[in-house]
Design a protein around this motif. Sequence first.
Motif, PDB file in Angstrom:
ATOM      1  N   THR A 127      26.483  80.501 -35.013  1.00  0.00           N
ATOM      2  CA  THR A 127      25.568  81.322 -34.563  1.00  0.00           C
ATOM      3  C   THR A 127      24.353  81.231 -33.952  1.00  0.00           C
ATOM      4  OG1 THR A 127      26.407  82.921 -36.600  1.00  0.00           O
ATOM      5  CG2 THR A 127      24.404  83.738 -35.716  1.00  0.00           C
ATOM      6  N   SER A 128      23.558  80.164 -34.262  1.00  0.00           N
ATOM      7  CA  SER A 128      22.495  79.694 -33.767  1.00  0.00           C
ATOM      8  C   SER A 128      22.883  79.254 -32.409  1.00  0.00           C
ATOM      9  CB  SER A 128      21.888  78.556 -34.494  1.00  0.00           C
ATOM     10  OG  SER A 128      21.270  78.989 -35.769  1.00  0.00           O
ATOM     11  N   LEU A 129      23.849  78.634 -31.906  1.00  0.00           N
ATOM     12  CA  LEU A 129      24.448  78.104 -30.728  1.00  0.00           C
ATOM     13  C   LEU A 129      24.460  79.470 -29.620  1.00  0.00           C
ATOM     14  CD1 LEU A 129      24.932  76.051 -28.504  1.00  0.00           C
ATOM     15  CD2 LEU A 129      27.124  75.916 -29.609  1.00  0.00           C
ATOM     16  N   PHE A 130      25.411  80.486 -30.400  1.00  0.00           N
ATOM     17  CA  PHE A 130      25.770  81.615 -29.730  1.00  0.00           C
ATOM     18  C   PHE A 130      24.260  82.403 -29.273  1.00  0.00           C
ATOM     19  CE2 PHE A 130      26.611  86.280 -29.857  1.00  0.00           C
ATOM     20  CZ  PHE A 130      27.518  86.231 -29.030  1.00  0.00           C
ATOM     21  N   ASN A 131      23.361  82.451 -30.080  1.00  0.00           N
ATOM     22  CA  ASN A 131      22.173  82.980 -29.920  1.00  0.00           C
ATOM     23  C   ASN A 131      21.388  82.239 -28.755  1.00  0.00           C
ATOM     24  OD1 ASN A 131      22.538  85.090 -31.767  1.00  0.00           O
ATOM     25  ND2 ASN A 131      21.462  84.315 -33.232  1.00  0.00           N
ATOM     26  N   GLN A 132      21.223  80.931 -28.701  1.00  0.00           N
ATOM     27  CA  GLN A 132      20.479  80.165 -27.842  1.00  0.00           C
ATOM     28  C   GLN A 132      21.359  80.181 -26.512  1.00  0.00           C
ATOM     29  OE1 GLN A 132      18.059  78.607 -27.762  1.00  0.00           O
ATOM     30  NE2 GLN A 132      17.413  77.895 -29.834  1.00  0.00           N
ATOM     31  N   LEU A 133      22.631  80.531 -26.364  1.00  0.00           N
ATOM     32  CA  LEU A 133      23.326  80.717 -25.087  1.00  0.00           C
ATOM     33  C   LEU A 133      23.277  81.951 -24.521  1.00  0.00           C
ATOM     34  CD1 LEU A 133      26.599  78.839 -25.775  1.00  0.00           C
ATOM     35  CD2 LEU A 133      24.749  77.998 -24.245  1.00  0.00           C
ATOM     36  N   THR A 134      23.141  83.050 -25.507  1.00  0.00           N
ATOM     37  CA  THR A 134      23.252  84.474 -24.905  1.00  0.00           C
ATOM     38  C   THR A 134      22.041  85.260 -25.000  1.00  0.00           C
ATOM     39  OG1 THR A 134      23.856  85.479 -27.016  1.00  0.00           O
ATOM     40  CG2 THR A 134      25.882  84.664 -25.387  1.00  0.00           C
ATOM     41  N   GLY A 135      21.041  84.886 -25.784  1.00  0.00           N
ATOM     42  CA  GLY A 135      19.887  85.560 -25.977  1.00  0.00           C
ATOM     43  C   GLY A 135      19.946  87.021 -26.544  1.00  0.00           C
ATOM     44  N   LEU A 136      19.510  87.885 -25.787  1.00  0.00           N
ATOM     45  CA  LEU A 136      19.815  89.276 -26.340  1.00  0.00           C
ATOM     46  C   LEU A 136      21.046  90.078 -25.506  1.00  0.00           C
ATOM     47  CD1 LEU A 136      16.339  90.636 -26.634  1.00  0.00           C
ATOM     48  CD2 LEU A 136      17.573  90.282 -28.354  1.00  0.00           C
ATOM     49  N   ASN A 137      21.708  89.124 -24.409  1.00  0.00           N
ATOM     50  CA  ASN A 137      22.622  89.657 -23.777  1.00  0.00           C
ATOM     51  C   ASN A 137      23.886  89.549 -24.542  1.00  0.00           C
ATOM     52  OD1 ASN A 137      21.241  89.808 -21.445  1.00  0.00           O
ATOM     53  ND2 ASN A 137      21.308  87.621 -20.911  1.00  0.00           N
ATOM     54  N   MET A 171      32.849  78.757 -51.992  1.00  0.00           N
ATOM     55  CA  MET A 171      31.982  78.969 -50.936  1.00  0.00           C
ATOM     56  C   MET A 171      31.251  77.747 -50.648  1.00  0.00           C
ATOM     57  SD  MET A 171      29.063  81.729 -50.416  1.00  0.00           S
ATOM     58  CE  MET A 171      29.728  83.099 -49.724  1.00  0.00           C
ATOM     59  N   GLU A 172      31.064  77.470 -49.547  1.00  0.00           N
ATOM     60  CA  GLU A 172      30.148  76.117 -49.358  1.00  0.00           C
ATOM     61  C   GLU A 172      28.698  76.357 -49.105  1.00  0.00           C
ATOM     62  OE1 GLU A 172      29.506  72.700 -45.681  1.00  0.00           O
ATOM     63  OE2 GLU A 172      30.954  74.577 -45.412  1.00  0.00           O
ATOM     64  N   PHE A 173      27.727  75.743 -49.803  1.00  0.00           N
ATOM     65  CA  PHE A 173      26.270  75.831 -49.603  1.00  0.00           C
ATOM     66  C   PHE A 173      25.588  75.153 -48.617  1.00  0.00           C
ATOM     67  CE2 PHE A 173      25.036  76.498 -54.394  1.00  0.00           C
ATOM     68  CZ  PHE A 173      25.641  77.899 -54.788  1.00  0.00           C
ATOM     69  N   PRO A 174      25.240  76.041 -47.363  1.00  0.00           N
ATOM     70  CA  PRO A 174      24.644  75.399 -46.382  1.00  0.00           C
ATOM     71  C   PRO A 174      23.214  74.779 -47.160  1.00  0.00           C
ATOM     72  CG  PRO A 174      24.066  77.622 -46.264  1.00  0.00           C
ATOM     73  CD  PRO A 174      25.152  77.385 -47.373  1.00  0.00           C
ATOM     74  N   VAL A 175      22.789  73.814 -46.437  1.00  0.00           N
ATOM     75  CA  VAL A 175      21.559  73.060 -46.803  1.00  0.00           C
ATOM     76  C   VAL A 175      20.445  74.136 -46.450  1.00  0.00           C
ATOM     77  CG1 VAL A 175      22.209  70.732 -46.329  1.00  0.00           C
ATOM     78  CG2 VAL A 175      21.136  71.845 -44.413  1.00  0.00           C
ATOM     79  N   TYR A 176      19.233  73.962 -47.200  1.00  0.00           N
ATOM     80  CA  TYR A 176      18.122  74.794 -47.052  1.00  0.00           C
ATOM     81  C   TYR A 176      17.503  74.529 -45.687  1.00  0.00           C
ATOM     82  CZ  TYR A 176      18.466  76.703 -51.811  1.00  0.00           C
ATOM     83  OH  TYR A 176      18.894  77.311 -52.895  1.00  0.00           O
ATOM     84  N   LYS A 177      17.061  75.430 -44.969  1.00  0.00           N
ATOM     85  CA  LYS A 177      16.267  75.019 -43.780  1.00  0.00           C
ATOM     86  C   LYS A 177      15.391  76.320 -43.516  1.00  0.00           C
ATOM     87  CE  LYS A 177      20.487  76.227 -41.701  1.00  0.00           C
ATOM     88  NZ  LYS A 177      21.796  75.765 -40.845  1.00  0.00           N
ATOM     89  N   MET A 178      14.334  75.915 -42.732  1.00  0.00           N
ATOM     90  CA  MET A 178      13.511  76.807 -41.941  1.00  0.00           C
ATOM     91  C   MET A 178      14.169  77.789 -41.118  1.00  0.00           C
ATOM     92  SD  MET A 178      10.280  76.855 -43.202  1.00  0.00           S
ATOM     93  CE  MET A 178       9.295  77.737 -41.978  1.00  0.00           C
ATOM     94  N   PRO A 179      13.908  79.091 -41.304  1.00  0.00           N
ATOM     95  CA  PRO A 179      14.520  80.223 -40.589  1.00  0.00           C
ATOM     96  C   PRO A 179      14.152  79.972 -39.033  1.00  0.00           C
ATOM     97  CG  PRO A 179      12.815  81.118 -41.885  1.00  0.00           C
ATOM     98  CD  PRO A 179      13.009  79.891 -42.357  1.00  0.00           C
ATOM     99  N   ARG A 180      15.357  80.048 -38.400  1.00  0.00           N
ATOM    100  CA  ARG A 180      14.889  79.841 -36.882  1.00  0.00           C
ATOM    101  C   ARG A 180      14.259  81.377 -36.292  1.00  0.00           C
ATOM    102  NH1 ARG A 180      13.582  77.460 -32.377  1.00  0.00           N
ATOM    103  NH2 ARG A 180      14.461  78.071 -30.443  1.00  0.00           N
ATOM    104  N   TRP A 181      13.386  81.240 -36.190  1.00  0.00           N
ATOM    105  CA  TRP A 181      12.527  82.757 -35.986  1.00  0.00           C
ATOM    106  C   TRP A 181      13.102  83.488 -34.652  1.00  0.00           C
ATOM    107  CZ3 TRP A 181      10.619  84.074 -40.176  1.00  0.00           C
ATOM    108  CH2 TRP A 181       9.932  83.066 -41.118  1.00  0.00           C
ATOM    109  N   LYS A 182      13.413  82.812 -33.709  1.00  0.00           N
ATOM    110  CA  LYS A 182      14.028  83.545 -32.673  1.00  0.00           C
ATOM    111  C   LYS A 182      15.346  84.432 -33.044  1.00  0.00           C
ATOM    112  CE  LYS A 182      16.302  83.016 -28.046  1.00  0.00           C
ATOM    113  NZ  LYS A 182      16.899  81.880 -26.847  1.00  0.00           N
ATOM    114  N   ASN A 183      15.981  83.640 -33.945  1.00  0.00           N
ATOM    115  CA  ASN A 183      17.141  84.514 -34.285  1.00  0.00           C
ATOM    116  C   ASN A 183      16.945  85.659 -35.430  1.00  0.00           C
ATOM    117  OD1 ASN A 183      18.852  82.585 -33.272  1.00  0.00           O
ATOM    118  ND2 ASN A 183      19.322  81.335 -35.152  1.00  0.00           N
TER     119      ASN A 183
END
Length: 717
Positions: free
Chosen positions: A35-45, A504-516
Amino acid sequence: MTVVTQPEIVENPPVAAGNPVARVALVGNPNSGKTSLFNQLTGLNQKVGNFPGVTVDKKTGVCQLSATQKVQIIDLPGTYSLYPKSLDERVIIDLLYDPASQHYPDLVIVTADASNLKRNLLLFTQLADLKIPAILALNMVDVAEKEGVKIDVPALHKGLGVPVIPMNARKGIGIAALKILMSQQLEATPVQFYTLPQELRPLTDTIKARFGLNTDYLALHYAHQYRSLKFLTAEEADWIEALVQTHEFKSNVAQADETIARYTYINELLLDVVRVERVEKDEKFSNRLDQILTHKVFGYLIFLAILFLVFQAIFTWASYPMDLIDQGFASLNGLIQDNFNGPLVNLLTEGIIAGLGGVLVFVPQIAILFAFIAILEETGYMARVTFMMDKIMRKFGLNGKSVVPLISGVACAVPAVMSARTIENWKDRMITIFVTPLMSCSARIPVYTVLIALVVPEKYYFGFLNLQGIVLMGLYLIGFLAAIFSALLLKVLLKARERSYFIMEFPVYKMPRWKNVGITIVEKSKAFVFEAGKVIVAISVILWVLASYGPGNSFEKAEQKAIVEAKQQNLSQTELDNLISSHQLESSYAGVIGRTIEPVIAPLGYNWKIGIALLTSFAAREVFVGTMSTIYSIGEEENVSTIKNKLMMEKDKDGNPYFTPARSFSLMIFYLFAMQCVSTLAVVRRETKSWMWPLAQLIYMSGLAYVMAFITYQLLS
């Protein structure tokens, strides 16, 4: 016997000049950063639609590779392998197994978690054997480095035969290199990761010849999944079934052999590619944090504290921007009324602007709600919530995966119902779909907040605990309790022998990507405004017409009646004008409709004006506020800036405030339980492929709403 072949080593993955790709599919395991990669590639498009022939959402976007080149990105649901277990995952095989489809991708980008490469490469090797040009996006390299995982990228690039791009999609690292590769025409890897056993070749060769396929592995999947492939006709599926039976093909055995063979090769490859320099005694930060956040006692208390913070923020943080929006609509209405006159001006100010303003004022609260949801998902905390709630859910007949739709229902029931398709067990899935609309969605916020503001004082305890926020949280908890006890009832009524499992797999905790987070807020708020706006404008126009005109000479009679009463009561001219407007509204078409249904709703404490709002809000819950704003704007001499003030000015026949605590809480309870959302009914029909379930929801929830609202009004009166 399964054969594991050593791949041909490719010095440089082939990149040929030619026509640029037009369509790129984004595939990966859950929590691999797709999802992060998709948002980086497309932005708001971005836009959301449906895959042809199925009810699963398709998220697509446009990526600008250069000034003259764009590509379409298709974000496919997360999956661990090409053997689907849910409706979501079946979308992937439908798309990738039909080369004749107009949606068939020119390129596949596979996202892989660099800190857990072994598990991620299973899906990659399956996709690579389909011989679709591919790029491996080696994501979360920063997490891998922190865990002491060192990856020899050139060696991995050699062993896989495809370009490998190390990246951190959350921060945009590696995106430029990925775009350069996407702008070129790539060839499929010559490496064959899995060679079919000889005993399967007669079967796959026959399928290849019949359907014109160019790979053995794709033919093997036709044999595995012919009943799940939507693009196959019934005749073609029957043909494959007969062929499978003739060759005594055992799908489960073949799948198990293939998985073992693939992991054998992956293990051998990773021995030369990955080096772990982690000291075992160094416990991961996520595990330490999980000991607190998923604790059997403190975990639930922390979750309730977070919910408490969310509902406090909805009232306190949103107050200033809401006041600005209120003032803006009031000023706009005043400006128009001061400079223009006529029926069209009244339609614009009393109908459209009043209706829209009554809902748009709540956008700050909606944005805050979605911001918190996005942050909880981005940090990885939401996965822990589903784990904790699984223990509770099972006691009420729900699957652990039911928690995701229920929590999503706090935002909107439509995508929440659709997310239930990840639940494999039929009974659990039907129960989840049925009870999810009882969770209070964002469309109910305008109703709750305006009624709470009317009867609950804005008091603070200990300097920061807002009483209105506490009441709002209480309404959400009542909705949750209603959902799980309704599920318990259905658990008894529905009979099924399937057993359900929660993995369910637990993802590691991380800071939110504020752009997302920002993209989520903008997308969800925009969807709320435009989806609600279209309905509100239409209903506001209809309501204004119904409230501004009446049958025959009813308006003349209403005016004469008002004049007689004004003389008897010695009213001023302003009071006379207001009395005439009130009588004319009651004599209008809207008043006639409201008076007709008033005997049905009178036991709940509602008058005909509220009855009109109840009818119109069956299109969408949030229309209630716009309807009330429109009704109370008809004929007003002085523009009242807020819907709250309009309702506060309403008096009963004795001159007392009409919206008492009993009446207001009765309305809140009615809207908490009632199924007043055509979109939700439509999506339930689409997901269940039956009218039985949405009609049962409508009858059950409407009846429950009526009974509970009646009890509330009688107890508080």
